[in-house]
Design an enzyme around this catalytic site. Structure first.
Site, PDB file in Angstrom:
ATOM      1  N   ASP A  35       0.960  -1.183   0.033  1.00 10.76           N
ATOM      2  CA  ASP A  35       0.011  -0.007   0.109  1.00 10.76           C
ATOM      3  C   ASP A  35       0.794   1.335   0.020  1.00 10.76           C
ATOM      4  O   ASP A  35       1.796   1.280   0.261  1.00 10.76           O
ATOM      5  CB  ASP A  35      -0.922   0.242   1.296  1.00 10.76           C
TER       6      ASP A  35
HETATM    7  N1  URA Z   1      -1.301  -5.679   4.174  1.00  7.86           N
HETATM    8  C1  URA Z   1      -1.648  -4.382   4.263  1.00  7.86           C
HETATM    9  O1  URA Z   1      -2.604  -3.949   4.674  1.00  7.86           O
HETATM   10  N2  URA Z   1      -0.879  -3.544   3.424  1.00  7.86           N
HETATM   11  C2  URA Z   1       0.308  -3.816   2.859  1.00  7.86           C
HETATM   12  O2  URA Z   1       0.884  -3.054   2.062  1.00  7.86           O
HETATM   13  C3  URA Z   1       0.602  -5.209   2.976  1.00  7.86           C
HETATM   14  C4  URA Z   1      -0.097  -6.000   3.618  1.00  7.86           C
END
Ligand code: URA
Length: 233
Positions: free
Chosen positions: A105
């Site tokens: 993310d």
């Molecule tokens: N879980 C999440 O919530 N975000 C990420 O980037 C990776 C795993």
């Protein structure tokens, strides 16, 4: 890695130097050489012998990279905050394109692999492989007592999903800091897991993806993986 001979115009365009039609101009301008031999766009070239402006070709074989993604950057191409700004500009014209092995993310930092080898990429993200991904998670509130049992149960559902999460392993570092190891990669998985436990992630950092870690990389830095690390000689 020893690469097979390849048509010069195809080689230079797939490595992002110039278009196939521009190769003739580059040769005329004396920018492309192959030892003493004269070159032509259709020459079957040994990539290790080609020089551009006197320099060897920039990684003519497949790319395998470990990268430290910074929080605030995105894995998509063509975004002002794209991680791809951290790599040489010419690489954005390479074919096949360089892609991340899964995604993190925008607000997540940590280890991310990148490659232009589609088979290698799919080996890592295929659900059957169950590659462990270890996250360091800072939480807004102390985590509930039974979180470890709930997350490892194999009977824990994320909102709106019909398939339970694969058992995850929890290690508590303090009341509000944990290490969480998942064996799958669902959308916003860690944040949604913590939300389902009535908590909120304030910082998320991936420390390991399978056998790969950051190993001294600084935020925004990358390194080439060695043949021993990739299994690609
Ligand atoms: N879980 C999440 O919530 N975000 C990420 O980037 C990776 C795993």
């Amino acid at each position: 890695m020893i690469l097979p001979p390849e048509r010069l115009d195809r080689l230079l365009s797939r490595l992002g130097y110039c278009s196939r039609s521009e190769v003739r101009d580059w040769i005329r301008a004396g920018r492309v050489t192959a030892g003493e031999s004269p070159v032509h766009p259709a020459t079957l070239a040994d990539p290790s012998e080609i020089r551009i402006d006197g320099e060897p070709l920039d990684h003519p074989g497949p790319l395998y990279l470990a990268y430290y993604k910074q929080a605030g950057t995105v894995c998509a191409q063509g975004d002002p905050r794209s991680i791809y700004h951290d790599f040489p500009e010419r690489w954005s014209c390479r074919r096949p394109a360089l892609s991340s092995v899964g995604r993190l993310d925008r607000d997540t930092s940590g280890i991310l692999l990148l490659t232009d080898d589609g088979d290698w990429l799919h080996r890592w993200i295929h659900p059957r492989r169950q590659v462990p991904r270890q996250y360091r998670v800072q939480l807004a509130e102390p985590l509930v007592e039974n979180a470890g049992d709930v997350l490892s149960s194999g009977d824990f559902y994320l909102e709106g999903e019909r398939k339970p999460c694969m058992p995850a392993e929890l290690r508590r570092l303090s009341g509000t800091e944990i290490l969480l190891t998942l064996k799958e990669g669902r959308y916003h998985e860690v944040r949604r897991m913590m939300a389902a436990l009535g908590n909120r992630v304030v910082a998320l950092h991936r420390e390991h993806f399978g056998p790969y870690g950051l190993d001294g990389l600084a935020p925004g830095e990358w390194r080439l993986l060695s043949p021993e690390e990739t299994g690609k000689e």
